[in-house]
Design an enzyme around this catalytic site. Sequence first.
Site, PDB file in Angstrom:
ATOM      1  N   HIS A  42     -16.175  31.559  83.611  1.00 50.98           N
ATOM      2  CA  HIS A  42     -15.861  31.715  82.085  1.00 50.98           C
ATOM      3  C   HIS A  42     -15.607  29.730  82.349  1.00 50.98           C
ATOM      4  O   HIS A  42     -15.191  29.515  83.001  1.00 50.98           O
ATOM      5  CB  HIS A  42     -14.777  32.171  81.560  1.00 50.98           C
ATOM      6  N   ASP A  80      -9.424  25.284  88.678  1.00 56.69           N
ATOM      7  CA  ASP A  80     -10.735  24.819  88.546  1.00 56.69           C
ATOM      8  C   ASP A  80     -11.608  25.285  89.748  1.00 56.69           C
ATOM      9  O   ASP A  80     -11.456  24.873  90.846  1.00 56.69           O
ATOM     10  CB  ASP A  80     -10.658  23.404  88.197  1.00 56.69           C
TER      11      ASP A  80
HETATM   12 NI    NI Z   1     -14.649  37.804  81.822  1.00 55.62          NI
END
Ligand code: NI
Length: 136
Positions: A42, A80
Amino acid sequence: MKVTVNRRITFNAAHRLNNPAWDEETNKRIFGLCNNPNYHGHNYVLIVKVTGDIDRETGYVIDLKILKDIVDQSVTDRFDHRNLNLDVTEFKNLNPTAENIAVVVWNILREKLDSKFDLSIVLYETERNFVEFSGK
Ligand code: NI
């Protein structure tokens, strides 16, 4: 006179939603594509909201440079380009849903911020799906 200062950051991370207490079928039914055994990613958007009084001398609630450094070091650098399940200790035994990520981020930042500030976290997992946690 309380003002809320916001810092928006983005990070990309992989995760898998899975409840080890359930069988494979149940996990697939409840979590769908998010249960994919090989993970998926994501592009998260995180908004950190710090509320407090305006300092008389600086005119700031909090210096945004200081807030930026705290968020970068304690969240972005750790999340990250990581696999949240495997790389981030907080999710070793915690499903990395948007809800749980928001709570984890709130707990991390709460420790770093002066208690005179109120803290709220907004986390977008997709453009349309986002959660908010304010510590209650
Ligand atoms: Ni997901």
